[in-house]
Motif scaffolding. Structure first.
Motif, mmCIF file in Angstrom:
data_model
loop_
_atom_site.group_PDB
_atom_site.id
_atom_site.type_symbol
_atom_site.label_atom_id
_atom_site.label_comp_id
_atom_site.label_asym_id
_atom_site.label_seq_id
_atom_site.Cartn_x
_atom_site.Cartn_y
_atom_site.Cartn_z
ATOM 1 N N ILE A 1 0.849 -1.177 0.000
ATOM 2 C CA ILE A 1 0.000 0.000 0.000
ATOM 3 C C ILE A 1 0.888 1.231 0.000
ATOM 4 O O ILE A 1 1.815 1.340 0.803
ATOM 5 C CB ILE A 1 -0.925 0.004 1.231
ATOM 6 N N THR A 2 0.616 2.175 -0.863
ATOM 7 C CA THR A 2 1.375 3.422 -0.888
ATOM 8 C C THR A 2 0.968 4.290 0.298
ATOM 9 O O THR A 2 -0.213 4.592 0.477
ATOM 10 C CB THR A 2 1.114 4.176 -2.205
ATOM 11 N N GLN A 3 1.939 4.666 1.098
ATOM 12 C CA GLN A 3 1.699 5.500 2.273
ATOM 13 C C GLN A 3 1.753 6.965 1.847
ATOM 14 O O GLN A 3 2.821 7.531 1.630
ATOM 15 C CB GLN A 3 2.764 5.219 3.342
ATOM 16 N N LEU A 4 0.589 7.604 1.749
ATOM 17 C CA LEU A 4 0.553 8.977 1.281
ATOM 18 C C LEU A 4 1.193 9.939 2.275
ATOM 19 O O LEU A 4 1.692 11.005 1.891
ATOM 20 C CB LEU A 4 -0.894 9.397 0.994
ATOM 21 N N LEU B 1 -2.089 15.802 -3.102
ATOM 22 C CA LEU B 1 -2.532 15.881 -1.706
ATOM 23 C C LEU B 1 -2.598 17.335 -1.269
ATOM 24 O O LEU B 1 -1.629 18.087 -1.444
ATOM 25 C CB LEU B 1 -1.567 15.125 -0.787
ATOM 26 N N LEU B 2 -3.709 17.711 -0.661
ATOM 27 C CA LEU B 2 -3.861 19.044 -0.097
ATOM 28 C C LEU B 2 -4.315 18.906 1.353
ATOM 29 O O LEU B 2 -5.496 18.668 1.617
ATOM 30 C CB LEU B 2 -4.878 19.856 -0.890
ATOM 31 N N VAL C 1 -2.978 4.392 1.599
ATOM 32 C CA VAL C 1 -3.468 4.705 2.937
ATOM 33 C C VAL C 1 -3.065 6.140 3.217
ATOM 34 O O VAL C 1 -1.966 6.577 2.893
ATOM 35 C CB VAL C 1 -2.893 3.745 4.012
ATOM 36 N N ILE C 2 -3.999 6.905 3.767
ATOM 37 C CA ILE C 2 -3.756 8.329 4.014
ATOM 38 C C ILE C 2 -2.943 8.496 5.304
ATOM 39 O O ILE C 2 -3.267 7.885 6.319
ATOM 40 C CB ILE C 2 -5.089 9.095 4.129
#
Length: 302
Positions: free
Chosen positions: A163-166, A223-224, A301-302
């Motif tokens: 999962i890409t960790q934002l 991302l904001l 995942v945010i």
């Protein structure tokens, strides 16, 4: 073996017991040794089920068959080639729920409940969930026959195993596959905007080149941060080829943690597809691109 997919029971032959005994001997704690033994039997039953349906388990990539990962995480994960890992959770006796350790709440595509009878001679696959919790009731399980809707390797050309960790992007950390926007020059990237200030200064964005049905496509995510508890996610898709228009009927979907579609947009000879939504810390979602009979999913995942 019962071949009914709604009540799939596997005979536990000497092979899984021999492997379970080998793994058990690596453990010093009797309780941990018992758990590893049951985990190994649950993995075997799930593996058998998947092979009957034509899927290809990847044993060498399975954390649950790695003695080090067994010791550190207590995992019972079985890797499915080209997709990710399923956690195979043993259920014994009259238990009506099973536990999922917090360290196993991420990087899993699902959690399968496997009931092992008292004699350790048979294992029955009860169902699965896609969203982890410390404890999962058996009443929450989805039937095993719907697992094929989650695992579709024949249609998936590419999928992130993890999962890409934002949150890493906010610290200027990103996987090599996710490049800064200037790596892929295209006017569509200028659409990332802070609607309040009409600037791009506070937008943190990355893009990734994806091949889908012989088309080069760029997936860009911006991302904001709005507050400590909310982040605006801006998603764009545009052509990575000389032609600026996207292929007709290219579909972009946002899926929740249970792989349910919550938003979608479709290209109709347009230069870009755009979606925007707000998420909370720890929330998981997927971005899915589909064209014809092929699809690509990226998990975050945010």
């Amino acid at each position: 073996m019962n071949t009914s997919l709604s009540d799939f029971t596997v005979t536990l032959t000497l092979e899984p017991h021999h492997q379970a005994e080998q793994f058990r001997q690596h453990q010093t704690s009797p309780q941990k040794a018992k758990q590893v033994y049951l985990n190994t039997l649950a993995i075997y039953a799930t593996r058998f089920y998947l092979e009957c349906l034509g899927y290809e388990p990847d044993l060498s990539a399975s954390d649950g068959l790695n003695p080090v990962q067994q010791m550190l995480l207590g995992t019972s994960a079985l890797a499915v080639k080209d997709y990710g890992q399923l956690e195979c959770c043993p259920v014994v006796g009259g238990e009506m729920e099973f536990a999922i350790a917090p360290e196993l709440h991420q990087d899993r595509i699902g959690y399968v409940a496997v009931h092992i009878d008292d004699s350790l001679r048979t294992a029955t696959l009860l169902g699965f969930v896609t969203k982890a919790a410390d404890r999962v009731s058996l009443s929450q399980l989805q039937p095993m026959e719907t697992l094929s809707g989650l695992l579709t390797p024949s249609l998936v050309q590419q999928a992130s195993e993890g999962i890409t960790q934002l949150n890493d992007w906010l610290q200027d950390l990103a996987d090599d596959a996710w490049q800064t926007l200037d790596s892929f020059v295209n006017p569509a990237t200028l659409a990332f905007r802070n609607q309040t200030t009409e600037s791009t200064e506070s937008i943190i964005a990355r893009s990734k080149r994806i091949s889908l049905n012989e088309y080069d496509i760029i997936l860009a995510v911006g991302l904001l941060p709005l507050s400590e508890s909310q982040t605006e996610i801006q998603v764009q898709v545009y052509s990575g080829q000389a032609q600026t228009y996207l292929p007709t009927q290219l579909k972009l979907s946002v899926l929740d943690a249970d792989n349910q579609e919550v938003m979608q947009a479709e290209s109709r000879a347009t230069e870009a597809i755009q979606l925007k939504f707000i998420g909370n810390p720890g929330e998981q979602f997927s971005l899915k691109l589909a064209l014809g009979n092929a699809s690509v999913a990226e998990r975050f995942v945010i």
